[in-house]
Design a protein around this motif. Structure first.
Motif, PDB file in Angstrom:
ATOM      1  N   LYS A  31       0.897  -0.962  -0.122  1.00 32.45           N
ATOM      2  CA  LYS A  31      -0.022   0.187   0.059  1.00 32.45           C
ATOM      3  C   LYS A  31       0.897   1.366   0.056  1.00 32.45           C
ATOM      4  O   LYS A  31       0.661   2.125  -0.707  1.00 32.45           O
ATOM      5  N   THR A  32       1.976   1.161   1.042  1.00 31.30           N
ATOM      6  CA  THR A  32       3.033   2.301   0.885  1.00 31.30           C
ATOM      7  C   THR A  32       3.461   2.589  -0.388  1.00 31.30           C
ATOM      8  O   THR A  32       3.459   3.672  -1.035  1.00 31.30           O
ATOM      9  N   GLU A  33       4.013   1.435  -1.151  1.00 31.60           N
ATOM     10  CA  GLU A  33       4.671   1.593  -2.394  1.00 31.60           C
ATOM     11  C   GLU A  33       3.515   2.014  -3.382  1.00 31.60           C
ATOM     12  O   GLU A  33       4.032   2.890  -4.291  1.00 31.60           O
ATOM     13  N   LEU A  34       2.546   1.515  -3.290  1.00 30.72           N
ATOM     14  CA  LEU A  34       1.289   2.068  -4.316  1.00 30.72           C
ATOM     15  C   LEU A  34       1.097   3.517  -4.076  1.00 30.72           C
ATOM     16  O   LEU A  34       0.907   4.258  -5.083  1.00 30.72           O
ATOM     17  N   SER A  35       0.806   4.014  -2.741  1.00 28.12           N
ATOM     18  CA  SER A  35       0.808   5.239  -2.554  1.00 28.12           C
ATOM     19  C   SER A  35       1.736   5.988  -2.927  1.00 28.12           C
ATOM     20  O   SER A  35       1.667   7.274  -3.417  1.00 28.12           O
ATOM     21  N   ASN A  36       3.322   5.746  -2.942  1.00 27.67           N
ATOM     22  CA  ASN A  36       4.242   6.324  -3.181  1.00 27.67           C
ATOM     23  C   ASN A  36       4.291   6.586  -4.985  1.00 27.67           C
ATOM     24  O   ASN A  36       4.579   7.630  -5.483  1.00 27.67           O
ATOM     25  N   CYS A  37       3.757   5.588  -5.691  1.00 28.95           N
ATOM     26  CA  CYS A  37       3.519   5.383  -7.046  1.00 28.95           C
ATOM     27  C   CYS A  37       2.600   6.330  -7.312  1.00 28.95           C
ATOM     28  O   CYS A  37       2.661   7.553  -8.317  1.00 28.95           O
ATOM     29  N   ILE A  38       1.423   6.577  -6.597  1.00 30.66           N
ATOM     30  CA  ILE A  38       0.501   7.428  -7.013  1.00 30.66           C
ATOM     31  C   ILE A  38       0.807   8.877  -6.727  1.00 30.66           C
ATOM     32  O   ILE A  38       0.664   9.786  -7.565  1.00 30.66           O
ATOM     33  N   SER A  39       1.803   9.064  -5.746  1.00 27.90           N
ATOM     34  CA  SER A  39       2.296  10.240  -5.524  1.00 27.90           C
ATOM     35  C   SER A  39       3.075  10.934  -6.556  1.00 27.90           C
ATOM     36  O   SER A  39       3.122  11.971  -6.998  1.00 27.90           O
ATOM     37  N   MET A  40       3.982   9.950  -7.067  1.00 29.18           N
ATOM     38  CA  MET A  40       4.844  10.080  -8.020  1.00 29.18           C
ATOM     39  C   MET A  40       4.137  10.590  -9.304  1.00 29.18           C
ATOM     40  O   MET A  40       4.549  11.573 -10.008  1.00 29.18           O
ATOM     41  N   LEU A  41       3.105   9.703  -9.849  1.00 25.34           N
ATOM     42  CA  LEU A  41       2.383   9.950 -10.832  1.00 25.34           C
ATOM     43  C   LEU A  41       1.590  11.335 -10.732  1.00 25.34           C
ATOM     44  O   LEU A  41       1.478  12.215 -11.851  1.00 25.34           O
ATOM     45  N   VAL A  42       0.800  11.561  -9.596  1.00 25.15           N
ATOM     46  CA  VAL A  42       0.296  13.045  -9.136  1.00 25.15           C
ATOM     47  C   VAL A  42       1.253  14.111  -9.379  1.00 25.15           C
ATOM     48  O   VAL A  42       1.092  15.085 -10.156  1.00 25.15           O
ATOM     49  N   ALA A  43       2.521  13.909  -9.084  1.00 31.88           N
ATOM     50  CA  ALA A  43       3.551  14.960  -9.223  1.00 31.88           C
ATOM     51  C   ALA A  43       4.056  15.098 -10.682  1.00 31.88           C
ATOM     52  O   ALA A  43       3.956  16.202 -10.974  1.00 31.88           O
ATOM     53  N   GLY A  44       3.958  14.090 -11.089  1.00 38.32           N
ATOM     54  CA  GLY A  44       4.408  13.845 -12.705  1.00 38.32           C
ATOM     55  C   GLY A  44       3.200  14.657 -13.445  1.00 38.32           C
ATOM     56  O   GLY A  44       3.249  15.603 -14.392  1.00 38.32           O
ATOM     57  N   ASN A  45       1.717  14.497 -13.067  1.00 41.67           N
ATOM     58  CA  ASN A  45       0.693  15.030 -13.671  1.00 41.67           C
ATOM     59  C   ASN A  45       0.632  16.513 -13.505  1.00 41.67           C
ATOM     60  O   ASN A  45       0.518  17.545 -14.329  1.00 41.67           O
ATOM     61  N   ASP A  46       1.215  16.773 -11.912  1.00 38.67           N
ATOM     62  CA  ASP A  46       1.170  18.352 -11.862  1.00 38.67           C
ATOM     63  C   ASP A  46       2.249  19.141 -12.771  1.00 38.67           C
ATOM     64  O   ASP A  46       2.115  20.058 -13.169  1.00 38.67           O
ATOM     65  N   ARG A  47       3.633  18.376 -12.978  1.00 41.74           N
ATOM     66  CA  ARG A  47       4.362  18.982 -13.840  1.00 41.74           C
ATOM     67  C   ARG A  47       3.976  19.194 -15.055  1.00 41.74           C
ATOM     68  O   ARG A  47       4.264  19.992 -15.797  1.00 41.74           O
ATOM     69  N   VAL A  48       3.192  18.244 -15.543  1.00 37.63           N
ATOM     70  CA  VAL A  48       2.407  18.063 -16.987  1.00 37.63           C
ATOM     71  C   VAL A  48       1.450  19.226 -17.260  1.00 37.63           C
ATOM     72  O   VAL A  48       1.473  20.023 -17.953  1.00 37.63           O
ATOM     73  N   GLN A  49       0.686  19.374 -15.964  1.00 42.10           N
ATOM     74  CA  GLN A  49      -0.137  20.469 -15.956  1.00 42.10           C
ATOM     75  C   GLN A  49       0.338  21.991 -15.969  1.00 42.10           C
ATOM     76  O   GLN A  49       0.219  22.849 -16.526  1.00 42.10           O
ATOM     77  N   THR A  50       1.516  22.001 -15.102  1.00 41.41           N
ATOM     78  CA  THR A  50       2.502  23.278 -15.266  1.00 41.41           C
ATOM     79  C   THR A  50       2.831  23.348 -16.876  1.00 41.41           C
ATOM     80  O   THR A  50       2.929  24.551 -17.150  1.00 41.41           O
ATOM     81  N   ILE A  51       3.317  22.527 -17.253  1.00 39.18           N
ATOM     82  CA  ILE A  51       3.854  22.646 -18.625  1.00 39.18           C
ATOM     83  C   ILE A  51       2.664  23.131 -19.630  1.00 39.18           C
ATOM     84  O   ILE A  51       2.841  24.001 -20.247  1.00 39.18           O
ATOM     85  N   ILE A  52       1.635  22.563 -19.338  1.00 42.11           N
ATOM     86  CA  ILE A  52       0.336  22.875 -20.333  1.00 42.11           C
ATOM     87  C   ILE A  52       0.189  24.318 -20.081  1.00 42.11           C
ATOM     88  O   ILE A  52      -0.165  24.882 -20.884  1.00 42.11           O
ATOM     89  N   THR A  53       0.054  24.766 -18.580  1.00 45.28           N
ATOM     90  CA  THR A  53      -0.454  26.289 -18.056  1.00 45.28           C
ATOM     91  C   THR A  53       0.788  27.040 -18.965  1.00 45.28           C
ATOM     92  O   THR A  53       0.455  28.272 -19.606  1.00 45.28           O
ATOM     93  N   GLN A  54       2.186  26.559 -18.970  1.00 46.43           N
ATOM     94  CA  GLN A  54       3.042  27.600 -19.541  1.00 46.43           C
ATOM     95  C   GLN A  54       3.012  27.539 -21.083  1.00 46.43           C
ATOM     96  O   GLN A  54       3.008  28.643 -21.561  1.00 46.43           O
ATOM     97  N   LEU A  55       2.471  26.330 -21.612  1.00 45.45           N
ATOM     98  CA  LEU A  55       2.320  26.606 -23.093  1.00 45.45           C
ATOM     99  C   LEU A  55       1.060  27.164 -23.484  1.00 45.45           C
ATOM    100  O   LEU A  55       1.138  27.982 -24.465  1.00 45.45           O
ATOM    101  N   GLU A  56       0.010  27.182 -22.553  1.00 45.61           N
ATOM    102  CA  GLU A  56      -1.171  27.969 -22.892  1.00 45.61           C
ATOM    103  C   GLU A  56      -0.770  29.507 -22.678  1.00 45.61           C
ATOM    104  O   GLU A  56      -1.384  30.387 -23.399  1.00 45.61           O
TER     105      GLU A  56
END
Length: 355
Positions: A168-193
């Motif tokens: 569960k901890t590993e999955l939570s870490n993966c989710i956090s990592m994915l969410v952080a990655g999504n946040d970075r992607v969203q930041t890039i999208i915002t910058q591109l917009e």
């Protein structure tokens, strides 16, 4: 056993508490009575008796046997500390009443919660055994009997809850990592917009500036066009005025000549000589004067020509065709080069003057 610090470290106190209440021998929750070893580790008394019997008789395989009443020794399964028994055997070990009370409180808490369907799956090989351990070698959940007597006897196992919590901890870490990655992607999208918006604004701005500059050119061309048309109009008016005045003079001369012709014809019809001769001389002089009047002003050949107002705009058109972006920078560089050259020439001239 430091239960408080272990509970604080985990986000779910009940799950962490259950991990602290797992016997290292049967890998299940402690079964009362619980005994505490001199090294401060805890065991079910039944499990302690099993390992004590096995230490005394390596060929002993039973899980339940008669109580050992004679002295002996065995090693703690958690820290390998040697435990020396007195004549009372495992019954001489002190009970851990605190752990037993915690187990009672935990079971009461769990019993007050509704059980979810399928929350305690059973082993297919040993139908009466709950799946309570995890085989790290085969990476499958199994029961303690499979570990002791079954297919996973030679495998490395761990408590199901600890592996469950780890996954569960590993999955939570993966989710956090994915969410952080999504946040970075969203930041890039915002910058591109933002870049799209700024690009549109900059494009609109330069379009406006370009339109203004061409509007200035249009205004200059319209102004010059009006000026040149006015010059042509003035020239036209002057020439037409002269021609119209000349036409009027010739018309007046023509009317005068026409009247003299009529008068002369009437004189020719006069039968009397005396009357004819009295007016003939004066009439002849008037006709001669009228003939001289034909020497009025004339226009030069090509007077009506307006070709000298022709414009050669081909070079201007060529210049306009060369209009392109960056021309201002090139022009500024050219001007700067000319200024630098003039400064060098001026400096050389002053040096020659001093010499």
């Amino acid at each position: 056993m430091d239960y408080k610090s272990s509970l604080i470290q985990d986000g779910n106190p009940m799950e962490n508490l259950e991990k602290q209440l797992i016997c290292p021998i049967c890998l299940e929750m402690f079964t009362k009575p619980v005994v505490i070893l001199p090294c401060q580790h805890n065991l079910c008394r039944k499990c302690a008796n099993d390992i004590f019997q096995q230490a005394a008789n390596p060929y002993w395989t039973g899980r339940v046997g008669s109580a050992a009443m004679s002295g002996g020794r065995f090693r703690c399964p958690s820290c390998r500390h040697e435990v020396i028994m007195d004549r009372h055997g495992v019954y001489g070990l002190q009970r851990n009443l605190l752990v037993e009370n915690i187990i009672d409180i935990y079971k009461q808490e769990c019993s007050s919660r509704p059980l979810q369907k399928g929350s305690h799956p059973m082993c297919k090989e040993h139908e009466d055994e709950k799946i309570n351990i995890y085989c790290l070698t085969c990476e499958v959940p199994t029961c303690s009997m499979c570990k002791v007597f079954g297919a996973h006897k030679a495998c490395e196992v761990a408590p199901l809850q600890s592996v469950f919590q780890g996954q569960k901890t590993e999955l939570s870490n993966c989710i956090s990592m994915l969410v952080a990655g999504n946040d970075r992607v969203q930041t890039i999208i915002t910058q591109l917009e933002d870049s799209c918006r700024v690009t549109k604004e900059n494009s609109h701005q330069v379009k406006e500036e370009l339109s203004q500059k061409f509007d200035v050119l249009y205004a200059i061309l319209d102004e010059k066009k009006s000026e040149l048309l006015q010059r042509i109009t003035r020239e036209q008016e002057e020439k037409l005025g002269f021609l119209e005045a000349l036409i009027q003079q010739y018309r007046e001369q023509l009317d005068k000549s026409t009247k003299l012709v009529e008068t002369a014809i009437q004189s020719l019809d006069e039968p009397g000589g005396a009357i004819f001769l009295s007016s003939a001389k004066q009439l002849i002089r008037s006709i001669v004067e009228a003939s001289k009047g034909c020497q009025l002003g004339k226009i030069e050949q090509g007077f009506e020509n307006m070709d000298y107002f022709t414009l050669d705009l081909e070079h201007v058109a060529d210049t306009l065709r060369t209009i392109d972006f960056g021309a201002d920078e090139e022009e500024e560089e050219f001007i700067e080069e000319e200024e630098d050259q003039e400064e060098e020439e001026s400096t050389e001239g002053k040096e020659e003057g001093h010499q």
